[in-house]
Design a protein around this motif. Structure first.
Motif, PDB file in Angstrom:
ATOM      1  N   PHE A   1      38.195  42.931  34.958  1.00 50.91           N
ATOM      2  CA  PHE A   1      39.418  42.407  34.016  1.00 50.91           C
ATOM      3  C   PHE A   1      39.291  43.058  32.903  1.00 50.91           C
ATOM      4  O   PHE A   1      39.570  42.573  31.663  1.00 50.91           O
TER       5      PHE A   1
ATOM      6  N   SER B   1      42.415  44.079  37.289  1.00 47.03           N
ATOM      7  CA  SER B   1      43.530  43.536  36.462  1.00 47.03           C
ATOM      8  C   SER B   1      44.454  44.443  35.759  1.00 47.03           C
ATOM      9  O   SER B   1      45.533  44.070  35.414  1.00 47.03           O
ATOM     10  N   ASN B   2      44.100  45.736  36.162  1.00 47.87           N
ATOM     11  CA  ASN B   2      44.644  46.904  35.359  1.00 47.87           C
ATOM     12  C   ASN B   2      45.815  47.236  36.094  1.00 47.87           C
ATOM     13  O   ASN B   2      45.785  47.904  37.260  1.00 47.87           O
TER      14      ASN B   2
ATOM     15  N   PRO C   1      46.815  44.733  42.138  1.00 39.93           N
ATOM     16  CA  PRO C   1      46.006  44.349  40.796  1.00 39.93           C
ATOM     17  C   PRO C   1      45.717  42.690  41.026  1.00 39.93           C
ATOM     18  O   PRO C   1      46.729  41.956  41.876  1.00 39.93           O
ATOM     19  N   ALA C   2      44.930  42.107  40.258  1.00 43.34           N
ATOM     20  CA  ALA C   2      44.671  40.587  40.459  1.00 43.34           C
ATOM     21  C   ALA C   2      45.058  40.238  39.058  1.00 43.34           C
ATOM     22  O   ALA C   2      44.751  40.512  37.837  1.00 43.34           O
ATOM     23  N   GLY C   3      45.309  38.905  38.805  1.00 41.90           N
ATOM     24  CA  GLY C   3      45.398  38.076  37.446  1.00 41.90           C
ATOM     25  C   GLY C   3      46.452  37.032  37.456  1.00 41.90           C
ATOM     26  O   GLY C   3      47.460  37.176  38.097  1.00 41.90           O
ATOM     27  N   THR C   4      46.259  36.166  36.879  1.00 41.73           N
ATOM     28  CA  THR C   4      46.943  34.771  36.751  1.00 41.73           C
ATOM     29  C   THR C   4      47.377  34.261  35.238  1.00 41.73           C
ATOM     30  O   THR C   4      48.426  34.736  34.713  1.00 41.73           O
ATOM     31  N   MET C   5      46.352  33.390  34.547  1.00 41.54           N
ATOM     32  CA  MET C   5      47.053  32.985  33.328  1.00 41.54           C
ATOM     33  C   MET C   5      45.869  33.157  32.213  1.00 41.54           C
ATOM     34  O   MET C   5      44.593  33.444  32.617  1.00 41.54           O
ATOM     35  N   ALA C   6      45.925  33.288  30.835  1.00 38.73           N
ATOM     36  CA  ALA C   6      45.551  33.231  29.854  1.00 38.73           C
ATOM     37  C   ALA C   6      45.470  31.923  29.171  1.00 38.73           C
ATOM     38  O   ALA C   6      46.265  30.911  29.694  1.00 38.73           O
TER      39      ALA C   6
ATOM     40  N   LYS D   1      49.060  31.208  45.332  1.00 40.82           N
ATOM     41  CA  LYS D   1      48.714  32.376  44.382  1.00 40.82           C
ATOM     42  C   LYS D   1      48.058  31.821  42.997  1.00 40.82           C
ATOM     43  O   LYS D   1      47.647  32.467  42.275  1.00 40.82           O
TER      44      LYS D   1
END
Lengths: 462, 462
Positions: free
Chosen positions: A156, A182-183, A194-199, A223
Motif C-alpha cells: 500500500f 495498491s499502485n 491492483p487492490a484497495g477499497t476505502m480511506a 468486494k
C-alpha cells in the motif's frame, strides 16, 4: 518503459566525462568487463532477491541520445567530436546475469557486462540505480512474507514512496513476495491486479459510519473491505461492519473483509475476530495496516493475531531502515587483463577476473553452497549442479523478452523454498557458504602484490 | 514533466474506488477541503523544508485519463458511467500552499485543496507521493548544509537512489542546500549545472595512476578533480596529483581539486592538505566522499578537517535513516461542515476547519512563533506579520509558472537564515512555538464530543 526519452542522460556526469576522455584518447574501444555485486545483504539478513533485470535490460537496449540531449550536452561543455559519437551511441556488448528473482549473497558477481570500455562505463549509473533499488525492495518484501508465515502481504506504499521510485518499488515488492499492490500505475505497466477499497475520508464524507459502510457495500458488494477505525474500532467500526455483513448476506453476498489501521493490532484483531465469529461472519477476513514491517508482522503472527492480510506501506516501498543497497559496478578486466581497485578500506578490495557462480544442493534439495569460479575454469567443474550467470543480452540485443512479473515472483518463491530455514532468520545474519575458488584468490593475491607500488617514480614530463 | 502519460493512474486503487462510489452516489460534487501536513519533523530535527510544490501543481494541472487509461480501468472492473466521467476529468478546484522552500513545522497545514469531493479525493496519492518525498530530501540536504558550516555540499547519489526517485531527489537536494548534483537528467530538467569528474575505473583503465591523471588533465585542464584512492591515497594518489598539479601550472592552468573516497577522511584530508600546500598547491580544493551524512560532516568540520567540498550520495538522496516523511492528506471540511477523523491513536487526531498560518518575528528578524488560525479569523489578527498559505492554483490553473530551482533554493536559504540557531541542532529535537488559536481548538473539542458516539444504534435496514 517509464523513461522513454533522454535515457542517455539518466546518468552521473562523471560517466560522460570519463566516456569523453576514453573517446578522445582512442581508448574507448578496448574490450572491458564490469561486475555488479553487493557487499552486505540488506536489513542485516543473509540473502537478497535479485530484481530489476528486465527493467535494466530494456533501458540498456534503448540507451541513446536524441538531438535534444546532444544539444544539452553541448551546452554544458562536451565536445563536438564526442557528441558526434554519442549521436550514434548504441550498446553493442554482451551481458551475463543471474536470473531475476534469484536468491543471491554478498560478493557474488550477479551481473556482468562485456563491452567496449566506453559503452560499459557509460552504463554504470543506470545499472546501479535500477539493480540496487529493486533488489533492496524485493528483499524487503521477501522478509515480510517470511515473517507472515504464509499470510498475504499487500503493498500500500505509493503515498510514502520515494517519489517516482514508487513505480518500481511496487513491482519489486511483488517479485519478493507481496501478493499485489495498491499502485494502479505499476499494475497497468507490469500486468498486476491492483487492490484497495476505502480511506477514512470515505467514511467522514457521510453523516454516519454505518451509512458510509452500507453505501460502499451497495456499490461494491462482495468486494467490500470496511475500514474500522475512523471513530472507534470496537465501539463503532466492527459493530457497523457486522450490520453491513448481515445486510450483504440478505443480498446473497458476503462481506470480504475489515481493515484495522491504528491502535493495538493484536488486541483489536482478536476482539474483532471474536465479534465477527459470534455473528456468523467467520468468513470475513481481517486486514491489518499501520507502519508494519517484518518484525511487527512476526510479532503479531507469533502472538496468534488472527490477521489474514498484512497491508504494508512505507517500510516496504522505501526499504526501511537500510533504504539503499550498497551494490557496486566495478571494472574487472580490460584488454583481457584482469583489473582490480585495491583500497585503504580492505573490505573494498575486489575479486578480479571474469567469474561465474556454481550453486550446489544438499541431499534435501536445498541450497548447500555457492562457488565463485573463473568462467574459463567452469568446464573443469565436473560436479557443477547449477550455473547461475547466463547470457541475457548479446551484441546489444536482449535474448529474452520481458517476463511477466508474476512469473518472476513465482521463480523467487520457488528459490526461497530451497533456501535453508536458518538463512531466513529476520533477526540475525547467518552466513551462507560462498566459496571463492583458488584460481580467483591466486589471481587476486598476485595482483595485490603488483599493484602496491602504484606511484610512478619517473619525473613529471611537464 | 517526468510522467506525461497515465498521470491519472499514478494513484492508489482506493482513490478510484472511492471516487467511483462518490460519483455513483451523486456525492462527487460536494465541496470538500483537504489539508496536507506532517506530524513529526524528519531525522529527529525541529523543522522541514517544504518542497515538491511546482512538480505537484504541474501534475495536478495535467491530471487526466486518456483512452488507454480508460480501457485499463474498464478491464479492472470500473463502470462505464464513471469512466465516462473520468474521460473528461480535469481538476477544477483551488489550492493554497506555503511557498516551496519554506521552513515549516509539525502539524502546520501546508497545502490545502478546495474542490468537489471526488476531485479532491482523487489527488491524495499524488499529493502525498510528491510532497512527502521532496520535503524529506530537501530537509536532509538542509541538515547537511548546516553541518558543513558553509562548505559546499554536492549530490552524488543517483547510483544508490530509489530508482526513478533519484530524479526528484537531486532536485530537492538542491532546494535544501546542495550546491548542485552529478545527476545529468535532473540537471537538464531543472536547469542545474551538473558536476562530476572520474571514477576508479578511469584510473584502472590506464597502465599507471599518473598516466590516468595526466591524461585527464590534458583533456579537462582546469576542470580537473583527481580521485586519489585507487591504489594508496598518501603513498601514490596525492603524490601523482602534485605532479599533475605542477604539470598544469606549466600549461598556465590550475588543478581544481582532489577527491578522497575511502579511509579516515580526517587524517587523509589533513595529510593531503599538507602535501599540497608544501608543493605550492594551496589553491587545490579537497573533496571528500564515502557515506557522508550530517553527523559525519559535523564531526569532520568540528575536528578541523580541511575539506572544501562534501560529496554526498546515498544518505542524502534516500533521506536516511527516515527514508520517508509521514505527511498525510486529510478531509477537514465537506459541504462547509468541518470534519475530523478521531482515532484510537490520540496523536492521529486532526485540527479541523479551514486554516492558515501566521508567522511572527522576533526583534532580530528571526522566526519567533507560528500561529495556526481559522482562515475566517485571519482578518482579526491585526498584528499578523506574515501569512504563509497563499493561493497557488485557481479553478484548476496554476497562478504562477514554475520557479527556477535555483530561485527556490535561494528562498530556502534566506528562510533558514531566519531560523534561530537552537532549531538547527542536528542532534536534538527542539520545539518551535507553533500555537493553535482557540477558535480551532474549540471547534476540535466540540467535534470530539459529538463524534464519540459514531455507532449508529438504529437497526440495519436490510
Amino acid at each position: 518503459m517509464i523513461i522513454d526519452r533522454h535515457i542517455g542522460l539518466y546518468t552521473d556526469l562523471y560517466e560522460l566525462t570519463m566516456a569523453q576522455g576514453f573517446y578522445l584518447m582512442g581508448q574507448g574501444d578496448k574490450p572491458a568487463v564490469f561486475d555488479y555485486f553487493f557487499r552486505k545483504s540488506p536489513f542485516g539478513g543473509s540473502f537478497a532477491i535479485f530484481a530489476g533485470l528486465d527493467d535494466l535490460l530494456e533501458l540498456i537496449e534503448n540507451f541513446r541520445y536524441d538531438s535534444e540531449d546532444i544539444e544539452y550536452l553541448r551546452k554544458i561543455g562536451f565536445r563536438q567530436d564526442f557528441l558526434n559519437y554519442l549521436k550514434n551511441f548504441r550498446f553493442t556488448g554482451d551481458i551475463y546475469s543471474v536470473a531475476e528473482g534469484e536468491v543471491v549473497f554478498p560478493y557474488e558477481p550477479l551481473f556482468r557486462v562485456h563491452a567496449p570500455l566506453i559503452e560499459a562505463q557509460i552504463l554504470e549509473t543506470i545499472v546501479l540505480n535500477i539493480l540496487n533499488f529493486e533488489t533492496l525492495i524485493a528483499t524487503k518484501a521477501a522478509r515480510m512474507k517470511i515473517a507472515s508465515k504464509g499470510k498475504m502481504v499487500i503493498d500500500f506504499g505509493l503515498r510514502r514512496a520515494q517519489g517516482l521510485g514508487g513505480i518500481h518499488a511496487s513491482k519489486a515488492a511483488v517479485i519478493g513476495g507481496a501478493e499485489t499492490t495498491s499502485n494502479v500505475y505499476s499494475s497497468m505497466l507490469f500486468g498486476l491486479t491492483p487492490a484497495g477499497t476505502m480511506a477514512h475520508s470515505w467514511i467522514q464524507s457521510f453523516d454516519s459510519e454505518y451509512e458510509a459502510f452500507k453505501t460502499f457495500a451497495d456499490i461494491y458488494q462482495d468486494k467490500t473491505v470496511l475500514l474500522l477505525d475512523t471513530y472507534d474500532t470496537l465501539k463503532s467500526g466492527v459493530l457497523n461492519a457486522v450490520k453491513v455483513g448481515k445486510y450483504l448476506e440478505s443480498l446473497g453476498k458476503r462481506l470480504l473483509g475489515v481493515r484495522l489501521d491504528s491502535g493495538d493490532l493484536l488486541t483489536l484483531s482478536k476482539a474483532c475476530r471474536k465479534i465477527l465469529d459470534e455473528n456468523g461472519l467467520g468468513y470475513v477476513k481481517i486486514v491489518a495496516s499501520n507502519m508494519l514491517d517484518e518484525y511487527r508482522i512476526d510479532d503479531l503472527v507469533q502472538k496468534g493475531a488472527p490477521i489474514d492480510i498484512f497491508g504494508v506501506g512505507t517500510n516496504l516501498v522505501v526499504g526501511r531502515s537500510d533504504a539503499a543497497l550498497d551494490g557496486v559496478y566495478k571494472l574487472i578486466s580490460i584488454d583481457g587483463v584482469p583489473k582490480m581497485k585495491i583500497s585503504n578500506d580492505p573490505e573494498k578490495i575486489l575479486l578480479p577476473g571474469v567469474k561465474n557462480i556454481i550453486r550446489y544442493y544438499d541431499e534435501n534439495g536445498l541450497f548447500k553452497k555457492d562457488l565463485v569460479v573463473l568462467e574459463e575454469k567452469l568446464k573443469d567443474q565436473g560436479e557443477a549442479e547449477e550455473i547461475l550467470l547466463k547470457p541475457v543480452l548479446s551484441s546489444g540485443k536482449r535474448i529474452h523478452t520481458r517476463k511477466p512479473v508474476k512469473r518472476i515472483a513465482e521463480y523467487a518463491k520457488s528459490r526461497l523454498e530451497k533456501l535453508p530455514d536458518y538463512l531466513k532468520n529476520i533477526y540475525k545474519t547467518q552466513v551462507y557458504n560462498v566459496s571463492v575458488c583458488n584460481s580467483v584468490l591466486n589471481l587476486r593475491n598476485s595482483m595485490i602484490k603488483s599493484l602496491a607500488g602504484g606511484f610512478d617514480e619517473s619525473s613529471s614530463d611537464s
